[in-house]
Design an enzyme around this catalytic site. Structure first.
Site, PDB file in Angstrom:
ATOM      1  N   HIS A 121      22.100 -18.100   3.955  1.00 42.71           N
ATOM      2  CA  HIS A 121      22.314 -19.281   4.796  1.00 42.71           C
ATOM      3  C   HIS A 121      21.744 -20.545   4.152  1.00 42.71           C
ATOM      4  CE1 HIS A 121      23.390 -17.255   8.876  1.00 42.71           C
ATOM      5  NE2 HIS A 121      23.990 -16.676   7.854  1.00 42.71           N
ATOM      6  N   HIS A 153      25.298  -6.158   4.790  1.00 42.65           N
ATOM      7  CA  HIS A 153      25.317  -5.639   6.161  1.00 42.65           C
ATOM      8  C   HIS A 153      25.090  -4.126   6.188  1.00 42.65           C
ATOM      9  CE1 HIS A 153      27.687  -9.411   7.736  1.00 42.65           C
ATOM     10  NE2 HIS A 153      26.427  -9.678   7.428  1.00 42.65           N
TER      11      HIS A 153
END
Ligand code: HEM
Ligand code: NAG
Ligand code: NAG
Ligand code: NAG
Ligand code: NAG
Ligand code: NAG
Ligand code: NAG
Ligand code: NAG
Ligand code: NAG
Ligand code: NAG
Ligand code: NAG
Ligand code: NAG
Length: 346
Positions: free
Chosen positions: A82, A210
């Protein structure tokens, strides 16, 4: 970098030599430009004289944090992502709102009530400052913390490239718009990766992050009850898995319940994420799309990573380096923050 050795005695030059000199100067300036831009490259040995032990200092704090929070490695890895997708890897995601930071990235849609690990970043920074005051940027700490988190989780190790400097601004609208959201089409996610110079190999490999961490119901609820207004769940969702998820994520619940992104090995960094996709067990819509979008070039990459963990680990390490190279501030740009939450002097 002053071009000392092309000093010219004005009186001794005719127009021909002046022309030659102009060409030489052009070539020289081109070389200077080349050298200066190669100075802007990150390097795995950037701190070898100023903070030789920085990797193990970071790793120790991450390891300690994992003792009380098995999820923290995943959270730290996500922070680097991010950070890098918004104004490059410049620590901008770490800045608190206040003073000149009127709209923080922390409060942007993808991060608000979701991004975590900021206290651990501060602990890492304190530990690094104890050994090497004022030399290691917060942006580099995020890159090192991601590497430590992945390798402590059982994933690959790599030499993180370093030498980033910390930015002076946050970009909330950039965070809103540049970080993919979990209900987007594969084409849109691909475009957001392409916008920062990453290709579909990077997209598939990095989505493999993930394989650890958690996801709140609100990020995939739309798949469970009324997918795209069809009145039915997402048809690409494994029906056994659907039942489990509906159990933990009631239709009108708050949406904040946590779910393992990879239920088969929640905290381990392995290739089970890709095996799950083959079984229609991707948690987020954007996860499953990598395998279930008919005709997509991502399908063979998912198959390869599901069948060959070594191939995944190699690709993941390379793509983390690619992601870490997004528009770093180098040289005298930006600053080395003394508090990762604040621009110096604010
Ligand atoms: C491809 C587009 C991506 C989308 C749409 C996406 C979206 C999400 C969402 C919605 C969550 C759950 C957050 C929450 O529930 O609070 C999440 C978690 C996570 N993401 Fe991604 N992500 C993407 C790519 C990546 C990449 C490239 C990385 C790192 C290389 C990454 C690493 C993680 C990790 C480790 C978690 C778990 C964090 C935790 O447990 O705190 N993601 N992601
Ligand atoms: C580097 O850090 C590790 C872990 O903190 C420590 O064991 C080692 O002695 C340190 N090495 C140096 C040269 O400081
Ligand atoms: C962030 O979440 C809080 C609730 O925790 C909410 O009050 C606030 O409006 C949100 N911020 C933004 C920018 O959406
Ligand atoms: C980011 O998105 C949130 C939620 O839509 C919105 O409240 C906020 O104003 C946006 N920020 C900017 C700077 O556009
Ligand atoms: C904010 O991010 C957007 C998209 O990433 C970018 O186009 C824009 O230039 C950035 N703005 C600033 C002020 O850095
Ligand atoms: C993809 O992006 C376009 C343009 O920003 C947008 O209009 C569309 O809604 C997006 N589609 C999905 C599924 O996210
Ligand atoms: C599903 O969503 C659509 C569009 O939002 C709505 O018209 C429809 O009534 C919903 N169906 C059910 C069963 O809730
Ligand atoms: C959820 O809320 C909708 C509308 O608010 C309602 O029609 C529906 O019956 C509720 N579903 C459940 C399972 O409570
Ligand atoms: C659903 O998941 C189970 C357990 O992993 C698996 O055996 C089954 O083949 C999956 N079904 C589909 C349609 O992918
Ligand atoms: C993909 O193709 C399969 C088999 O041809 C079909 O059943 C399915 O509906 C298609 N999926 C999508 C998302 O178009
Ligand atoms: C797995 O991938 C690695 C790295 O790309 C490759 O060297 C190896 O040959 C592959 N193994 C198999 C069984 O295909
Ligand atoms: C805040 O912004 C003002 C105006 O641009 C600038 O003069 C000042 O130096 C900034 N403060 C900090 C701490 O960066």
């Amino acid at each position: 970098m002053s071009p000392r050795y092309i000093s010219i005695t004005k009186s001794s030059i005719n127009s021909e030599t002046r022309h030659k000199n102009a060409i030489m100067l052009t070539i020289f300036l081109a070389l200077v430009t080349l050298f200066c831009s190669s100075n802007a490259q990150l390097s795995s040995t950037f701190y070898s004289s100023t903070c030789p032990n920085v990797s193990s200092i970071v790793r120790n704090v991450v390891q300690q944090a994992l003792q009380s929070d098995s999820r923290i490695g995943a959270s730290l890895t996500r922070l680097h992502f991010h950070d890098c997708f918004v104004n490059g890897c410049d620590g901008s995601v770490l800045l608190d709102q206040g003073g000149n930071i009127t709209l923080s990235e922390k409060n942007a849609t993808p991060n608000n009530n979701s991004a975590r690990g900021f206290n651990v970043v501060d602990n890492i920074k304190s530990s690094v400052e104890n050994s090497c005051p004022g030399v290691v940027s917060c942006a580099d700490i995020l890159a090192l913390a991601a590497e430590a988190s992945v390798s402590l989780g059982g994933g690959p190790s790599w030499n993180a490239l370093l030498g980033r400097r910390d930015g002076l601004v946050a970009n909330q609208s950039g965070a809103n718009n540049s970080i993919p959201n979990p209900t987007e089409s594969l084409a849109n996610v691909t475009a957001k990766f392409a916008a920062v110079g990453l290709n579909i190999n990077d997209l598939v490999a990095l989505s493999g992050a993930h394989t650890f961490g958690r996801g709140q119901c609100r990020f995939f609820n739309q798949r469970l009850y009324n997918f795209s207004g069809t009145g039915s769940p997402d048809p690409t969702l494994n029906s056994t898995y659907l039942a489990t998820l509906q159990q933990n994520c009631p239709q009108n619940g708050s949406g904040t319940n946590l779910n393992n992104l990879d239920p088969s090995s929640p905290d381990a960094f392995d290739n089970n994420y890709f095996k799950n996709l083959l079984n229609n067990r991707g948690l987020l819509q954007t996860d499953q799309e990598l395998f279930s979008t008919n005709g997509s070039a991502t399908i063979s990459l998912v198959n390869n990573f599901a069948n060959n963990q070594t191939a995944f680990f190699q690709a993941f390490a390379q793509s983390m380096i690619n992601m870490g190279n997004i528009s770093p501030l180098t040289g005298s740009q930006g600053e080395i923050r003394s508090d990762c939450k604040k621009v110096n002097g604010s």
